[in-house]
Scaffold this motif. Structure first.
Motif, PDB file in Angstrom:
ATOM      1  N   GLY A  93       0.912  -1.145   0.125  1.00 40.74           N
ATOM      2  CA  GLY A  93      -0.041   0.069  -0.072  1.00 40.74           C
ATOM      3  C   GLY A  93       0.914   1.345   0.078  1.00 40.74           C
ATOM      4  N   ASN A  94       2.008   0.997  -0.329  1.00 44.05           N
ATOM      5  CA  ASN A  94       3.050   2.444  -0.195  1.00 44.05           C
ATOM      6  C   ASN A  94       3.438   2.823  -1.763  1.00 44.05           C
ATOM      7  N   ALA A  95       2.996   3.879  -2.207  1.00 44.74           N
ATOM      8  CA  ALA A  95       3.293   3.968  -3.620  1.00 44.74           C
ATOM      9  C   ALA A  95       4.725   4.424  -3.958  1.00 44.74           C
ATOM     10  N   VAL A  96       5.359   4.932  -2.726  1.00 51.08           N
ATOM     11  CA  VAL A  96       6.724   5.059  -3.013  1.00 51.08           C
ATOM     12  C   VAL A  96       7.668   3.908  -3.073  1.00 51.08           C
ATOM     13  N   LEU A  97       7.361   2.903  -2.272  1.00 47.17           N
ATOM     14  CA  LEU A  97       8.041   1.587  -2.194  1.00 47.17           C
ATOM     15  C   LEU A  97       7.840   1.038  -3.557  1.00 47.17           C
ATOM     16  N   LEU A  98       6.548   1.040  -4.083  1.00 43.46           N
ATOM     17  CA  LEU A  98       6.296   0.503  -5.573  1.00 43.46           C
ATOM     18  C   LEU A  98       7.002   1.203  -6.445  1.00 43.46           C
ATOM     19  N   GLY A  99       7.189   2.424  -6.573  1.00 44.98           N
ATOM     20  CA  GLY A  99       7.737   3.184  -7.538  1.00 44.98           C
ATOM     21  C   GLY A  99       9.192   2.983  -7.491  1.00 44.98           C
ATOM     22  N   LEU A 100       9.872   2.701  -6.302  1.00 46.79           N
ATOM     23  CA  LEU A 100      11.276   2.244  -6.306  1.00 46.79           C
ATOM     24  C   LEU A 100      11.509   0.950  -6.902  1.00 46.79           C
ATOM     25  N   PHE A 101      10.655  -0.110  -6.542  1.00 48.06           N
ATOM     26  CA  PHE A 101      10.706  -1.309  -7.143  1.00 48.06           C
ATOM     27  C   PHE A 101      10.757  -1.252  -8.636  1.00 48.06           C
ATOM     28  N   ASP A 102       9.696  -0.434  -9.225  1.00 49.21           N
ATOM     29  CA  ASP A 102       9.560  -0.488 -10.867  1.00 49.21           C
ATOM     30  C   ASP A 102      10.860   0.199 -11.108  1.00 49.21           C
ATOM     31  N   SER A 103      11.377   1.252 -10.630  1.00 48.76           N
ATOM     32  CA  SER A 103      12.649   1.906 -11.075  1.00 48.76           C
ATOM     33  C   SER A 103      13.938   0.968 -11.172  1.00 48.76           C
ATOM     34  N   VAL A 104      13.970  -0.064 -10.299  1.00 46.56           N
ATOM     35  CA  VAL A 104      15.311  -0.877 -10.082  1.00 46.56           C
ATOM     36  C   VAL A 104      14.875  -2.213 -10.837  1.00 46.56           C
ATOM     37  N   ARG A 105      13.566  -2.513 -11.196  1.00 42.38           N
ATOM     38  CA  ARG A 105      13.310  -3.816 -11.918  1.00 42.38           C
ATOM     39  C   ARG A 105      13.966  -4.061 -13.036  1.00 42.38           C
ATOM     40  N   PRO A 106      14.027  -3.138 -14.282  1.00 43.77           N
ATOM     41  CA  PRO A 106      14.571  -3.260 -15.408  1.00 43.77           C
ATOM     42  C   PRO A 106      16.066  -3.776 -15.181  1.00 43.77           C
ATOM     43  N   ARG A 107      16.873  -3.070 -14.496  1.00 45.37           N
ATOM     44  CA  ARG A 107      18.051  -3.521 -14.210  1.00 45.37           C
ATOM     45  C   ARG A 107      18.406  -4.851 -13.451  1.00 45.37           C
ATOM     46  N   LEU A 108      17.528  -5.160 -12.290  1.00 48.18           N
ATOM     47  CA  LEU A 108      17.398  -6.207 -11.735  1.00 48.18           C
ATOM     48  C   LEU A 108      17.034  -7.455 -12.636  1.00 48.18           C
ATOM     49  N   ARG A 109      16.141  -7.297 -13.464  1.00 47.74           N
ATOM     50  CA  ARG A 109      15.637  -8.201 -14.448  1.00 47.74           C
ATOM     51  C   ARG A 109      16.841  -8.645 -15.379  1.00 47.74           C
ATOM     52  N   GLU A 110      17.638  -7.725 -15.925  1.00 51.90           N
ATOM     53  CA  GLU A 110      18.540  -8.133 -16.493  1.00 51.90           C
ATOM     54  C   GLU A 110      19.830  -8.900 -16.018  1.00 51.90           C
ATOM     55  N   ALA A 111      20.052  -8.422 -14.722  1.00 51.11           N
ATOM     56  CA  ALA A 111      21.061  -8.958 -13.833  1.00 51.11           C
ATOM     57  C   ALA A 111      20.840 -10.479 -13.590  1.00 51.11           C
ATOM     58  N   LEU A 112      19.463 -10.477 -12.909  1.00 46.19           N
ATOM     59  CA  LEU A 112      19.032 -11.941 -12.555  1.00 46.19           C
ATOM     60  C   LEU A 112      18.861 -12.746 -13.855  1.00 46.19           C
ATOM     61  N   THR A 113      18.387 -12.513 -14.863  1.00 49.51           N
ATOM     62  CA  THR A 113      18.448 -13.107 -16.037  1.00 49.51           C
ATOM     63  C   THR A 113      19.660 -13.915 -16.592  1.00 49.51           C
ATOM     64  N   ASP A 114      20.825 -12.848 -16.481  1.00 45.92           N
ATOM     65  CA  ASP A 114      22.225 -13.477 -16.818  1.00 45.92           C
ATOM     66  C   ASP A 114      22.624 -14.224 -15.609  1.00 45.92           C
ATOM     67  N   MET A 115      22.309 -14.298 -14.414  1.00 44.98           N
ATOM     68  CA  MET A 115      22.799 -15.162 -13.347  1.00 44.98           C
ATOM     69  C   MET A 115      21.904 -16.597 -13.541  1.00 44.98           C
ATOM     70  N   VAL A 116      20.686 -16.461 -13.847  1.00 48.00           N
ATOM     71  CA  VAL A 116      20.010 -17.885 -13.992  1.00 48.00           C
ATOM     72  C   VAL A 116      20.567 -18.592 -14.957  1.00 48.00           C
ATOM     73  N   ALA A 117      20.840 -17.593 -15.963  1.00 50.26           N
ATOM     74  CA  ALA A 117      21.237 -18.463 -17.331  1.00 50.26           C
ATOM     75  C   ALA A 117      22.727 -18.857 -17.404  1.00 50.26           C
ATOM     76  N   HIS A 118      23.831 -18.312 -16.403  1.00 52.88           N
ATOM     77  CA  HIS A 118      25.006 -18.711 -16.384  1.00 52.88           C
ATOM     78  C   HIS A 118      25.626 -19.178 -15.121  1.00 52.88           C
ATOM     79  N   GLU A 119      24.909 -18.869 -14.063  1.00 53.15           N
ATOM     80  CA  GLU A 119      25.420 -19.233 -13.015  1.00 53.15           C
ATOM     81  C   GLU A 119      25.008 -20.845 -12.417  1.00 53.15           C
TER      82      GLU A 119
END
Length: 227
Positions: free
Chosen positions: A153-179
């Motif tokens: 219910g916290n819009a600021v937390l949701l905005g922070l999550f959405d702002s970091v999500r693209p970079r997190l997605r890229e890094a996690l996808t690389d990790m799952v694929a290669h680690e």
């Protein structure tokens, strides 16, 4: 040497072969068995072995000579690029830990009974994608975690999550694929859902910490292995 566990096969095959190479099973510059022999020994398909060999060749662990075979590198390589990616992912998880722990605490206090089914569906989707492509699995995983942040219910937390999500997605996808050897976090995700359903903030915090800290510990250990 640990065997195969539940989860994507190729990273596990890569890990097993990397361990064999590190242990000098075929000697420096030695020839590896062919794909059929390795697949039979490891209990996997030839395509999984082929992809794992491709990844090892990319990182300098083996030399694939067409018409001659695959040969162990004479020296174990140091993958500086992967070490840097792990360091960046650690920093992202430090941010993620602070954000998602507070989101889980708030969600446990504010979740409504009708919200549980939607979050459970997201978790089911995550589990269904466990053995799919890394990108599909990571998208489903992050959708579940975004659902928890939404329920805070916290819009600021949701905005922070959405702002970091693209970079997190890229890094996690690389990790799952290669680690290789990634720990299965299914239990901590199920525990988080149960904690939220029960309206238990402390349990929700504990499940979130377990999830994030396990990945951070894994990344630190892998960095140590490469030194």
């Amino acid at each position: 040497m640990a065997g195969l566990t539940h989860g994507p096969v190729v990273p596990q095959v890569e890990r097993l072969l990397r361990e064999m190479l590190r242990e000098k099973r075929w000697g420096a510059g030695g020839r590896l068995p062919n794909e059929v022999q390795l697949a039979a020994e490891l209990g996997v398909g030839r395509s999984s072995v082929r992809e794992a060999i491709r990844l090892l060749a990319r990182d300098g662990w083996v030399d694939v000579r067409h018409g001659s075979g695959t040969f162990a590198a004479r020296e174990i390589p140091v993958d500086v690029g992967r070490m840097l990616r792990r360091a960046e992912l650690l920093e992202l998880h430090e941010v993620r830990r602070a954000l998602e722990v507070e989101a889980a605490r708030l969600a446990a206090k504010r979740i409504r009974r009708e919200d549980v089914a939607g979050l459970a569906a997201r978790l089911d989707k995550r589990q269904a994608h466990l053995e799919d492509s890394p990108a599909a699995f990571v998208d489903a995983d992050l959708d579940f975690h975004r659902g928890v942040v939404e329920l805070s219910g916290n819009a600021v937390l949701l905005g922070l999550f959405d702002s970091v999500r693209p970079r997190l997605r890229e890094a996690l996808t690389d990790m799952v694929a290669h680690e290789a050897g990634l720990p299965d976090q299914s239990c901590s995700h199920a525990e988080l859902l149960t904690a939220l359903e029960n309206g238990d903030p402390e349990a929700a915090i504990a499940a979130t910490v377990s999830n994030v800290d396990t990945i951070m510990d894994f990344l630190r250990a892998k960095q140590g292995d490469d030194r």
